[in-house]
Enzyme design. Structure first.
Site, PDB file in Angstrom:
ATOM      1  N   THR A 147       0.826  -1.216   0.000  1.00  0.00           N
ATOM      2  CA  THR A 147       0.000   0.000   0.000  1.00  0.00           C
ATOM      3  C   THR A 147       0.858   1.263   0.000  1.00  0.00           C
ATOM      4  OG1 THR A 147      -1.835  -1.098   1.132  1.00  0.00           O
ATOM      5  CG2 THR A 147      -1.727   1.294   1.307  1.00  0.00           C
TER       6      THR A 147
ATOM      7  N   SER B 163      -6.930  -0.494  -6.759  1.00  0.00           N
ATOM      8  CA  SER B 163      -6.558  -0.818  -5.385  1.00  0.00           C
ATOM      9  C   SER B 163      -5.090  -1.178  -5.397  1.00  0.00           C
ATOM     10  CB  SER B 163      -7.390  -2.006  -4.884  1.00  0.00           C
ATOM     11  OG  SER B 163      -6.823  -2.575  -3.714  1.00  0.00           O
ATOM     12  N   THR B 164      -4.447  -1.017  -4.246  1.00  0.00           N
ATOM     13  CA  THR B 164      -3.079  -1.528  -4.137  1.00  0.00           C
ATOM     14  C   THR B 164      -3.011  -2.985  -4.574  1.00  0.00           C
ATOM     15  OG1 THR B 164      -2.443  -0.034  -2.360  1.00  0.00           O
ATOM     16  CG2 THR B 164      -1.244  -2.115  -2.492  1.00  0.00           C
ATOM     17  N   ASN B 165      -4.095  -3.723  -4.290  1.00  0.00           N
ATOM     18  CA  ASN B 165      -4.068  -5.167  -4.470  1.00  0.00           C
ATOM     19  C   ASN B 165      -4.125  -5.620  -5.916  1.00  0.00           C
ATOM     20  OD1 ASN B 165      -4.087  -5.000  -1.732  1.00  0.00           O
ATOM     21  ND2 ASN B 165      -6.201  -5.692  -1.476  1.00  0.00           N
TER      22      ASN B 165
ATOM     23  N   THR C  98      35.107 -38.195 -12.710  1.00  0.00           N
ATOM     24  CA  THR C  98      33.874 -38.395 -11.963  1.00  0.00           C
ATOM     25  C   THR C  98      34.251 -38.658 -10.516  1.00  0.00           C
ATOM     26  OG1 THR C  98      33.863 -40.772 -12.464  1.00  0.00           O
ATOM     27  CG2 THR C  98      32.608 -39.341 -13.935  1.00  0.00           C
TER      28      THR C  98
ATOM     29  N   SER D 286      46.950 -11.996  -2.401  1.00  0.00           N
ATOM     30  CA  SER D 286      47.308 -12.179  -0.987  1.00  0.00           C
ATOM     31  C   SER D 286      48.104 -10.993  -0.480  1.00  0.00           C
ATOM     32  CB  SER D 286      48.132 -13.454  -0.812  1.00  0.00           C
ATOM     33  OG  SER D 286      48.574 -13.589   0.526  1.00  0.00           O
ATOM     34  N   SER D 287      47.875 -10.706   0.802  1.00  0.00           N
ATOM     35  CA  SER D 287      48.655  -9.650   1.453  1.00  0.00           C
ATOM     36  C   SER D 287      49.949 -10.191   2.045  1.00  0.00           C
ATOM     37  CB  SER D 287      47.830  -9.008   2.574  1.00  0.00           C
ATOM     38  OG  SER D 287      47.515  -9.985   3.565  1.00  0.00           O
TER      39      SER D 287
ATOM     40  N   LYS E  95      50.675 -14.702  -5.548  1.00  0.00           N
ATOM     41  CA  LYS E  95      49.450 -15.509  -5.499  1.00  0.00           C
ATOM     42  C   LYS E  95      48.311 -14.769  -6.207  1.00  0.00           C
ATOM     43  CE  LYS E  95      46.866 -18.400  -2.234  1.00  0.00           C
ATOM     44  NZ  LYS E  95      45.481 -18.017  -2.435  1.00  0.00           N
TER      45      LYS E  95
END
Length: 472
Positions: free
Chosen positions: A104, A143-145, A190, A321-322, A327
């Site tokens: 609404t 209507s909102t609906n 697999t 990577s830090s 990497k």
């Protein structure tokens, strides 16, 4: 201190001041106070704002056709809707995406913005509702609906088409790689164990098919959300709407949106049933699951570079990577994985909200809408990102894949028809124990001639059904 100019508006609860600079009104102002939930306004989803404008535009045209709305007001409402449809005033759609009232507040927000902009176009002040009213005129016969779910379905159509386009481009990227990698032999697996040979092209071709199938399923789901309940008003009986309104409004909305919209055959059912949203969410979940599986594969196939599979290289897009120099991580597949997790969670939310509806209305469509729009937007971005930042730049490590094939125990499967299962089993066990390759053991034991073995192990013979000439 500069004071803010205010205007006085009135609703069921009484008088309320609203900043004179805004286009929304008292109903929207109360919704802003009542629903400080996410901090995300409905303008986050421009498709929804455009769809609301399209619905109100269709309603105004239909009401004018039916003689229910005079030309002056109808033209002003139409002009305001056209502006919103083109992208103006979206910042005035401010209510939270998660709200009580079955949408609404969203409908009221649209009614007020359209009414106040229409009043401006008529040379009137904002809030002069005696001349053009948000509910009496903009919301006439509605209507909102029926407005809110109809707008959702229109907006979702727009969003689905964007996702389909992104998926189609991703399919093309995978298909191009399938061609590029068509001659590169590798081992299929697999349960993460050596299986039988295939080509990298076959692997990437399967990804193209997987994504393409779901683009088709999305199209099927979109057909279900083309059925609307506009004209049903509060519960689907059409109370307070002209007997010709539903048909006229649908015709107008179909012309405005260029979507294949149809009025539901039973508006009471259509007003309470959110099954089409559940269906769409299920397809989005299916798409997310497949994309995530593909990204799992890409991460495995590119793992290493020395201690993993190392069969393909993903384009390096940032340092990984830090602490570990050099990497590079598979960050693009990882972000797509996370989008998939979100979409799967959104599907649970939508399922619960759909089940929780009671009697003639589902009050929880706002959270359904929020979840669907987030899933659609993020999947679209994920497909675009996966294609442009990852798939198109993937390269193959041909020598590594060939070495894996040459030393794989899985080759014995291709020899079954020629040396028998028992002999092939012993061959596999001996190869594992000794570390020798299969071809050397076969030739050393005289199980096949070099010419026979070469023919059997040709890539074309290893990666498709056996040709009859091999049985001679």
């Amino acid at each position: 201190m500069t004071s803010i100019a205010m205007r006085l508006e009135h609703d069921l609860l009484g008088d309320r001041e609203v900043p004179d600079s805004v286009y929304y009104g008292v109903h929207t102002a109360r919704a802003l106070e009542n629903f400080p939930i996410t901090g995300i306004p409905i303008s986050r989803y421009p498709e929804l704002v455009v769809a609301l404008a399209c619905v109100k535009l269709a309603a105004a045209r239909a009401n004018r056709r039916l003689g229910l709305l005079d030309a002056e007001r109808a033209d002003a409402i139409v002009a305001a809707c056209e502006e919103i449809k083109s992208g103006r005033l979206h910042d005035q759609f401010v209510v939270d995406v998660i709200q009580g009232g079955a949408g609404t507040s969203t409908n009221m927000n649209a009614n007020e913005v359209i009414a106040n902009r229409a009043l401006e176009l008529l040379g009137r002040g904002r809030g002069d509702y005696a001349h053009l009213h948000p509910l009496e005129h903009v919301n006439l016969g509605q209507s909102t609906n029926d407005v809110y779910p109809t707008a959702l379905k229109v907006a979702l159509q727009f969003a689905v088409h964007r996702l389909q386009a992104a998926m189609t481009e991703l399919v093309a990227a995978f298909a191009a790689k399938a061609v590029e990698f068509g001659a590169h032999l590798k081992m299929g697996r697999t349960q993460l164990q050596d299986a039988v040979p295939m080509t990298l092209g076959q692997e990437f071709g399967s990804y193209a098919v997987m994504v393409g199938e779901d683009a088709d399923r999305l199209g099927e789901a979109a057909l279900l959300i083309a059925e609307i309940n506009l004209g049903g008003t509060a519960i689907g009986t059409g109370l307070n709407a002209h007997h010709g309104y539903a048909e006229a409004a649908c015709e107008e909305l179909r012309a405005i949106t260029e979507l294949p919209l149809v009025t539901a055959s039973n508006l009471v059912e259509a007003t309470q049933d959110v099954g089409s949203f559940v269906q769409l969410s299920g397809v989005l979940k299916r798409t997310a699951v497949k994309l995530s599986k593909i990204c799992n594969d890409l991460r495995l196939l590119s793992s290493g570079p020395r201690a993993g599979f190392g069969e393909i290289n993903l384009p390096p897009v940032q340092a990984g990577s830090s602490i570990m120099p050099g990497k590079v991580n598979p960050v693009i597949p990882e972000v797509v994985n996370q989008v998939a997790f979100e979409v799967i969670g959104n599907d649970i939310t939508i399922t619960m909200a759909a089940e929780a509806g009671q009697l003639q209305l589902n009050a929880f469509e706002p959270i359904i809408a929020h979840s669907l729009f987030e899933s659609l937007a993020h999947l679209t971005a994920a497909c675009d990102t996966l294609r442009s930042r990852c798939v198109v730049g993937i390269t193959a490590n041909v020598a590594r894949m060939q070495a894996t094939v040459d030393h794989s125990i899985g080759l014995v499967t291709a020899l079954n028809p020629y040396i028998g299962y028992d002999a092939a089993t012993k061959l596999a066990a001996d190869a594992l124990d000794s570390g020798a390759d299969i071809a050397s053991l076969v030739l050393g034991r005289g199980l096949l001639t070099a010419s026979e073995l070469e023919t059997i192990l040709q890539p074309d013979n290893l990666t498709r059904p056996r040709h009859a000439s091999l049985d001679a």
